[in-house]
Design a protein around this motif. Structure first.
Motif, mmCIF file in Angstrom:
data_model
loop_
_atom_site.group_PDB
_atom_site.id
_atom_site.type_symbol
_atom_site.label_atom_id
_atom_site.label_comp_id
_atom_site.label_asym_id
_atom_site.label_seq_id
_atom_site.Cartn_x
_atom_site.Cartn_y
_atom_site.Cartn_z
ATOM 1 N N ARG A 173 0.802 -1.229 0.000
ATOM 2 C CA ARG A 173 0.000 0.000 0.000
ATOM 3 C C ARG A 173 0.832 1.276 0.000
ATOM 4 O O ARG A 173 0.317 2.337 -0.320
ATOM 5 N N SER A 174 2.096 1.168 0.398
ATOM 6 C CA SER A 174 2.941 2.361 0.537
ATOM 7 C C SER A 174 3.401 2.854 -0.821
ATOM 8 O O SER A 174 3.788 2.061 -1.684
ATOM 9 N N PRO A 175 3.391 4.182 -1.012
ATOM 10 C CA PRO A 175 3.913 4.722 -2.279
ATOM 11 C C PRO A 175 5.415 4.478 -2.380
ATOM 12 O O PRO A 175 6.112 4.368 -1.370
ATOM 13 N N ALA A 176 5.900 4.391 -3.593
ATOM 14 C CA ALA A 176 7.339 4.212 -3.820
ATOM 15 C C ALA A 176 8.085 5.445 -3.321
ATOM 16 O O ALA A 176 7.598 6.564 -3.454
ATOM 17 N N PRO A 177 9.270 5.262 -2.733
ATOM 18 C CA PRO A 177 10.061 6.418 -2.297
ATOM 19 C C PRO A 177 10.374 7.323 -3.500
ATOM 20 O O PRO A 177 10.579 6.849 -4.618
ATOM 21 N N VAL A 178 10.418 8.588 -3.258
ATOM 22 C CA VAL A 178 10.647 9.576 -4.319
ATOM 23 C C VAL A 178 11.957 9.316 -5.050
ATOM 24 O O VAL A 178 12.019 9.371 -6.284
ATOM 25 N N ASP A 179 13.026 8.992 -4.329
ATOM 26 C CA ASP A 179 14.328 8.791 -4.976
ATOM 27 C C ASP A 179 14.395 7.549 -5.858
ATOM 28 O O ASP A 179 15.310 7.392 -6.644
ATOM 29 N N SER A 180 13.399 6.650 -5.781
ATOM 30 C CA SER A 180 13.423 5.457 -6.638
ATOM 31 C C SER A 180 12.571 5.641 -7.880
ATOM 32 O O SER A 180 12.489 4.741 -8.692
ATOM 33 N N MET A 181 11.954 6.776 -8.021
ATOM 34 C CA MET A 181 11.138 7.032 -9.207
ATOM 35 C C MET A 181 12.047 7.424 -10.376
ATOM 36 O O MET A 181 13.078 8.056 -10.181
ATOM 37 N N PRO A 182 11.672 7.036 -11.607
ATOM 38 C CA PRO A 182 12.517 7.360 -12.760
ATOM 39 C C PRO A 182 12.583 8.852 -13.057
ATOM 40 O O PRO A 182 11.845 9.651 -12.698
#
Length: 124
Positions: free
Chosen positions: A115-124
């Protein structure tokens, strides 16, 4: 933040309730007499074990569901369930601990991660 509750886990809801209720009632009635509360009863106990009640009790799936429901509301990162209340038999407490560790915790951790959003630093 942590959610801290009294409760119990067993293979099925009926076993959890039947094991825990007499000990819960004895302790709550003793404390209640000291603090001016009326005696507890099975109907109030049953209501308290529901999804919105204050006791975390049932089979592993029910307990995980309740912790996840509370997580939706409070966003806590820790849940503590006080299992050993009064004279709950040691073997039953040990089984409840095993179920919390092998069934409830992995289910809750996996679902919270899902349910947790992906961490910002792992986004492309």
């Amino acid at each position: 933040m942590s959610i801290n509750t009294h409760g119990f886990v067993a293979a099925d809801h009926e076993t959890a309730a039947d094991t825990y209720y007499p000990h819960h009632a004895e302790v709550m009635d003793r404390i209640g007499a000291e603090r001016g509360w009326g005696p507890t009863n099975k109907r109030a106990f049953t209501a308290a074990t529901g999804l919105r009640g204050h006791l975390t009790l049932g089979d592993p799936e029910e307990v995980a569901e309740k912790i996840l429901f509370q997580h939706e509301v409070f966003g806590h990162d820790r849940a503590l369930v006080q299992l050993a209340l009064g004279t709950v038999p040691h073997r039953a407490v040990m089984t409840a601990i095993e179920l919390l560790g092998t069934k409830v915790a992995p289910t809750v951790r996996a679902e919270v991660a899902r349910r947790s959003p992906a961490p910002v630093d792992s986004m492309p």
